[in-house]
Scaffold this motif. Structure first.
Motif, PDB file in Angstrom:
ATOM      1  N   GLU A  94      -4.291  -2.611  -8.262  1.00 45.56           N
ATOM      2  CA  GLU A  94      -4.337  -2.388  -6.879  1.00 45.56           C
ATOM      3  C   GLU A  94      -3.457  -2.109  -6.074  1.00 45.56           C
ATOM      4  O   GLU A  94      -3.402  -1.317  -5.016  1.00 45.56           O
ATOM      5  CB  GLU A  94      -5.635  -3.451  -6.357  1.00 45.56           C
ATOM      6  N   SER A  95      -2.296  -3.094  -6.246  1.00 44.03           N
ATOM      7  CA  SER A  95      -1.295  -3.158  -5.040  1.00 44.03           C
ATOM      8  C   SER A  95      -0.276  -2.028  -5.196  1.00 44.03           C
ATOM      9  O   SER A  95       0.592  -1.776  -4.336  1.00 44.03           O
ATOM     10  CB  SER A  95      -0.424  -4.506  -5.226  1.00 44.03           C
ATOM     11  N   GLU A  96      -0.559  -1.034  -6.094  1.00 46.17           N
ATOM     12  CA  GLU A  96       0.232  -0.161  -6.388  1.00 46.17           C
ATOM     13  C   GLU A  96      -0.016   1.298  -5.549  1.00 46.17           C
ATOM     14  O   GLU A  96       0.659   2.241  -5.611  1.00 46.17           O
ATOM     15  CB  GLU A  96       0.519   0.440  -8.036  1.00 46.17           C
ATOM     16  N   PHE A  97      -1.007   1.152  -4.984  1.00 50.02           N
ATOM     17  CA  PHE A  97      -1.873   2.345  -4.180  1.00 50.02           C
ATOM     18  C   PHE A  97      -1.983   1.737  -2.597  1.00 50.02           C
ATOM     19  O   PHE A  97      -2.239   0.820  -2.418  1.00 50.02           O
ATOM     20  CB  PHE A  97      -3.144   2.632  -4.912  1.00 50.02           C
ATOM     21  N   SER A  98      -1.716   2.743  -1.844  1.00 54.72           N
ATOM     22  CA  SER A  98      -1.605   2.563  -0.502  1.00 54.72           C
ATOM     23  C   SER A  98      -2.071   3.524   0.443  1.00 54.72           C
ATOM     24  O   SER A  98      -2.007   4.866  -0.035  1.00 54.72           O
ATOM     25  CB  SER A  98      -0.323   1.942   0.171  1.00 54.72           C
ATOM     26  N   LEU A  99      -2.392   3.412   1.742  1.00 57.09           N
ATOM     27  CA  LEU A  99      -2.905   4.601   2.749  1.00 57.09           C
ATOM     28  C   LEU A  99      -1.762   5.539   2.868  1.00 57.09           C
ATOM     29  O   LEU A  99      -2.286   6.796   2.484  1.00 57.09           O
ATOM     30  CB  LEU A  99      -3.276   3.898   3.777  1.00 57.09           C
ATOM     31  N   PRO A 100      -0.677   5.275   3.078  1.00 62.33           N
ATOM     32  CA  PRO A 100       0.555   6.204   3.328  1.00 62.33           C
ATOM     33  C   PRO A 100       0.816   6.779   2.072  1.00 62.33           C
ATOM     34  O   PRO A 100       1.190   8.297   2.210  1.00 62.33           O
ATOM     35  CB  PRO A 100       1.701   5.495   3.695  1.00 62.33           C
ATOM     36  N   GLN A 101       0.828   6.354   0.899  1.00 68.99           N
ATOM     37  CA  GLN A 101       1.291   7.001  -0.423  1.00 68.99           C
ATOM     38  C   GLN A 101       0.092   7.855  -0.874  1.00 68.99           C
ATOM     39  O   GLN A 101       0.278   8.979  -1.357  1.00 68.99           O
ATOM     40  CB  GLN A 101       1.812   6.159  -1.234  1.00 68.99           C
TER      41      GLN A 101
END
Length: 290
Positions: free
Chosen positions: A70-77
């Motif tokens: 989960e931590s590998e994905f983000s709103l900016p990216q």
């Protein structure tokens, strides 16, 4: 200006192991005109719905499970991310007063913390709790099995007019960055009809998006439909729990030239849980102003 660095990690130690799912998603065939207008003000509701359904086509894809990543994905990216966010009153989501007094304010605080927004304005929320629903368009309370985004760039700006009717206030807001954020979470652990989101960076923004303008008695909205592209990457979170909120972009004014980050999403059929109990979920949509 970048979105603030997320400080809200997903909870560790979930009981589910990652499991990718091969399934059929419903896309649209690309029409000659990349904007389809369906006018429901002249009494042709059934014809308009039929015209849209005639463009549907299924494609077999793999929805990849982010459990453990989960931590590998983000709103900016990527245009979306999962965050751990507990709301004690979530069990009262069927009660409109509970939603407005407790669930919406806490969700707005989550978005402010996650994005750095100085102000938020919720304009819609919906509980989905039926396996199927004869209602159409925005009245439907069943999972939406069609690849779509809630807005195009034009639709997002039109929704701002509906939400902030004062022209002077809108002008001030439009002079700075503005986003539309959708926060989706289950009310019980999801098995049937989970929600998949597409990595915004995997889309062909010139060719994949199709504008679907709905002209209704109260005005119009324009949402996005999407044609299939083999480069698209689709993700979900297996066994998603109420505390695991999916936060995803539906508009970013700073990136309007690349499609506005109107992230496509859809419910999908997981064959293992095809006949399970209906999914129960709540979605809350809001503007975030900076």
């Amino acid at each position: 200006m970048e979105i603030a660095t997320p400080q809200i990690p997903i909870h560790e130690g979930a009981a589910y192991k990652p499991r990718n799912v091969d399934t059929d998603l419903i896309f649209w065939r690309r029409p000659a005109d990349l904007r389809l207008v369906a006018d429901f003000t002249t009494g042709g509701r059934d014809e308009g719905v039929a015209a849209m359904k005639n463009l549907e086509e299924e494609h077999r894809i793999q929805v990849r499970d982010l459990r453990g990543h989960e931590s590998e994905f983000s709103l900016p990216q990527n245009g979306f991310q999962y965050v751990w966010h507990e709301i004690p009153e979530l069990g009262g989501a069927a009660d409109e007063e509970q939603v407005e007094q407790f669930i919406v304010p806490q969700t707005e605080e989550l978005v402010k913390k996650l994005t750095g927004a100085s102000r938020t304005k919720t304009f819609k929320h919906r509980v989905r709790c039926l396996a199927s629903d004869p209602a159409t368009l925005a009245d439907n309370r069943a999972p939406a099995h069609s690849v779509h985004s809630d807005f195009t760039v034009a639709g997002a700006l039109r929704n701002l007019v509906n939400t902030i009717p004062d022209a002077e206030e809108r002008e001030q807001l439009l002079s700075k960055r503005m986003m539309i954020i959708n926060i989706w979470r289950p009310l019980k652990t999801v098995t049937r009809d989970p929600l998949a989101v597409c990595d915004w960076g995997s889309l062909n923004h010139q060719n994949d998006g199709i504008a679907n303008r709905l002209v209704l008695p109260g005005g119009w909205n324009e949402l996005g439909k999407y044609a299939f592209n083999e480069s698209q990457k689709w993700y979900y979170l297996s066994g998603q729990r109420p505390q695991e909120a999916l936060v995803f972009m539906q508009f970013d004014s700073d990136r309007a030239e690349e499609g506005g980050v109107t992230v496509p999403h859809t419910a999908f059929v997981d064959p293992e849980f095809r006949d399970g109990p209906p999914r129960e979920s709540i979605e809350i949509k809001m503007f975030a102003f900076f």
